[in-house]
Scaffold this active site. Structure first.
Site, PDB file in Angstrom:
ATOM      1  N   GLY A 159      -2.686  -0.819  -0.779  1.00 26.51           N
ATOM      2  CA  GLY A 159      -3.556  -1.411   0.238  1.00 26.51           C
ATOM      3  C   GLY A 159      -2.768  -2.282   1.170  1.00 26.51           C
ATOM      4  CG  HIS A 160      -0.957  -1.235   4.432  1.00 22.70           C
ATOM      5  ND1 HIS A 160      -0.572  -0.144   3.687  1.00 22.70           N
ATOM      6  CD2 HIS A 160      -1.259  -0.765   5.652  1.00 22.70           C
ATOM      7  CE1 HIS A 160      -0.655   0.931   4.430  1.00 22.70           C
ATOM      8  NE2 HIS A 160      -1.069   0.592   5.625  1.00 22.70           N
ATOM      9  CE  LYS A 171       5.459  -0.724  -0.797  1.00 28.51           C
ATOM     10  NZ  LYS A 171       5.083  -1.727  -1.813  1.00 28.51           N
ATOM     11  CD  GLN A 202       1.309   2.439  -5.822  1.00 24.09           C
ATOM     12  OE1 GLN A 202       1.842   3.532  -5.837  1.00 24.09           O
ATOM     13  NE2 GLN A 202       0.139   2.234  -5.265  1.00 24.09           N
ATOM     14  CG  ASP A 218       1.089  -6.078  -4.277  1.00 26.89           C
ATOM     15  OD1 ASP A 218       0.522  -5.268  -3.534  1.00 26.89           O
ATOM     16  OD2 ASP A 218       0.749  -6.291  -5.455  1.00 26.89           O
TER      17      ASP A 218
END
Ligand code: IMP
Length: 427
Positions: A40-41, A16, A224, A13
Site C-alpha cells: 500500500g502506498h 519505496k 514488501q 515499508d
C-alpha cells in the site's frame, strides 16, 4: 541499462513509494511483478490523496505504460475500485494499463481462508494483512488457481470456480465450522469483473520483451522487501512471493539478464509489521519516538509498526542476495534531534558475536543486537540537496551504513515530499 528496479532491503515499508516516484520519471514502462493488495502506498497528486494497493506508481505519470505482470496476485474488486477512484479524478488510465492474463486472481474465498487461518488457535500466527495473498499463491502452486484469462472467459470461469468452491467449502465448513461460500454470488461478481477488466488483459511478458528489445526503459517496482521473501526471508513470517529482484524474471517473463540496475531501499532505522523475529526492535520510549516521528502506521491495515535501529547484518544480507547497485536511505530526518542514534552492527547468538545474518529463523529469534551508538544531530534536514551540507554526524552515520552494507548510497531522503532528497552527483 534499459531497466531499473527499486527493491525493499528490510521488512517492507522502507519508503519505496517516494524513491519509485523519483525514478519512474525516466521510465517508459512501470511494472509490478509480485505481491498483491497487501502492499500500500499513499500518493498525493495535485492536492488529491490516492491510496493504491495494486496499481503501479507509473499511473501518476501520463504517457507511461503500466503493467501488472503474471507474478502479481490480483483482487479484481480492489483493482477495479482503484481504477474507478483514479479515473474519477479526471485522469485516464485504461489505455495505459495492461494486466497479465497469467496473473492469478484473489477471490473472496482466499480472503475468508486467510482470515480463518490467522484466527485459528492451532496454527502459526503470521499477522498477515488478511488480503488473501497466501491462499491465492497456494492455489497457484497447487495448480487450481483462477487466472485473469479464466476470469474473462465465462465457461472457464464457471468450471474453475465450481471446482474451487466445492473444495474450499469442505475446508471452510468442516475444518473451521464457518458458513459455506455461495457459488452463485461469487460467480456473478467475478463474471462482471472479468467483463470490465477484459480490455486490459494481455500477454504482458511479450509486451515487456518487445519493449526491452527496442530499448525502452522498463522500471520494476518491488513491493514488501527481501526480509519478507518466501524463500530468503524470516520464514514462516514472510509473505508468499519472492518480494525482491529475485521475483522479477519469474514474475514477468523477461530473462534475468534484462533486470538491470537495482536500487535497494532501506530506512535509516527499521520497522516491521506482523509477527516474526526483529532483532534490533526497541520496546522502549525510543521505539515509540521512532514510530511517532516516522508516522509508522501501516498504509494497508493501519497497524502500528514495530520500530528499531537499522539492522546491518539483515541489510547486508539483502544486498548480497539481490546484488544492489545502489542504496536509497530514507527518513534520515526522523533521526534528527536524537541525542544518539544506533546501528545494529552484529548479533550476539548464544554468547557468540555473529556479523553475518544467520538465515535460520530460530537463530534470528535468539539474536541479541550489538548496537553501535553515534552522536546525533540537530536541525531541519529537509532543505538539504547536497550530501556535503548534511550535519557531520548525519553524514558519518550514512557513510558507515553504506560501508557496512557494502553498497554506495545513491539517494538519501531527508524529509517528506519529492524535493526533500539528496541525489548523488547533484552539483
Ligand atoms: P501477507 O502478505 O498478507 O500474507 O502477510 C505476510 C506478512 O507480510 C505479514 O507479516 C505482513 O504484515 C507482511 N506484509 C505484507 N505486505 C506488506 C507490506 O506491504 N509492508 C510490510 N509488511 C507487509
Amino acid at each position: 541499462m534499459p531497466a531499473t528496479s527499486v527493491i525493499g532491503a528490510q521488512w517492507g515499508d522502507e519508503g519505496k513509494g517516494k524513491i519509485i516516484d523519483l525514478v519512474t520519471h525516466e521510465a517508459d514502462v512501470v511494472v509490478r511483478f509480485q505481491g498483491g493488495a497487501n502492499a500500500g502506498h499513499t500518493v498525493i497528486v495535485e492536492g488529491r490523496e490516492f491510496v493504491f494497493h495494486l496499481l503501479p506508481s507509473g499511473v501518476l505519470h501520463e504517457g507511461k505504460l503500466n503493467v501488472l505482470a503474471n507474478g502479481v496476485v490480483i483482487d479484481p474488486a480492489t483493482l477495479l475500485s482503484e481504477i474507478d477512484q483514479f479515473e474519477s479524478g479526471g485522469y485516464s488510465l485504461r489505455e495505459r494499463l495492461r494486466v497479465s492474463g497469467a496473473a492469478h486472481c484473489v477471490l473472496p474465498y482466499h480472503k475468508v481462508l486467510d482470515q480463518l487461518r490467522e484466527g485459528d488457535k492451532a496454527g502459526v500466527k503470521i499477522g498477515t494483512t488478511g488480503r488473501g495473498i497466501g491462499p491465492a499463491y497456494a492455489d497457484k502452486a497447487n495448480r487450481c488457481g483462477v487466472r485473469m484469462w479464466d476470469l474473462i472467459d465465462e465457461d472457464r470461469l464457471a468450471s474453475r470456480l465450481q471446482a474451487n468452491i466445492t473444495d474450499k467449502n469442505r475446508i471452510v465448513t468442516k475444518l473451521f465450522g464457518a458458513d459455506a461460500l455461495d457459488y452463485d454470488a461469487i460467480f456473478e461478481e467475478a463474471r462482471e469483473q472479468g467483463r470490465r477488466l477484459a480490455p486490459m488483459v494481455a500477454d504482458t511478458g511479450r509486451i515487456l520483451r518487445e519493449h526491452l528489445s527496442k530499448g525502452s526503459h522498463v522500471f520494476f517496482e518491488g513491493a514488501q522487501g527481501l526480509m519478507l521473501d518466501l524463500d530468503h526471508g524470516t520464514y514462516p513470517f514472510v509473505t508468499s512471493s519472492n518480494s525482491d529482484s529475485l521475483g522479477i524474471a519469474a514474475g514477468t517473463g523477461v530473462p534475468p539478464s534484462a533486470i538491470g540496475r537495482q536500487i535497494g531501499v532501506s530506512k535509516a532505522y527499521c520497522t516491521r509489521v506482523g509477527a516474526g523475529p526483529f532483532p534490533s526492535e526497541l520496546h522502549d520510549a525510543t521505539g515509540d519516538r521512532l514510530r511517532e516521528g516516522g508516522g509508522e502506521f501501516g498504509a494497508t491495515t493501519g497497524r502500528p509498526r514495530r520500530c528499531g535501529w537499522l539492522d546491518v547484518p539483515a541489510a547486508r544480507y539483502a544486498a548480497q542476495v539481490c546484488g544492489f547497485d545502489g542504496l536509497a536511505i530514507t527518513k534520515l530526518d526522523v533521526l534528527s534531534e536524537f541525542d544518539q542514534v544506533g546501528l545494529c552492527v552484529a548479533y550476539d547468538i548464544n554468547g557468540e558475536t555473529v556479523e553475518d545474518y544467520p538465515v535460520d529463523t530460530p537463530l534470528v529469534e535468539q539474536a541479541v543486537p550489538i548496537v553501535k551508538m553515534f552522536d546525533g544531530w540537530t536541525g531541519d534536514l529537509s532543505g538539504i540537496r547536497n550530501a556535503a551540507d548534511l550535519p557531520a554526524n548525519a553524514r558519518a552515520f550514512v557513510d558507515e551504513i553504506c560501508e557496512r552494507v557494502g553498497v554506495p548510497w545513491e539517494i538519501v531522503s531527508v524529509g517528506p515530499g519529492r524535493e526533500s532528497t539528496i541525489i548523488r552527483d547533484t552539483p
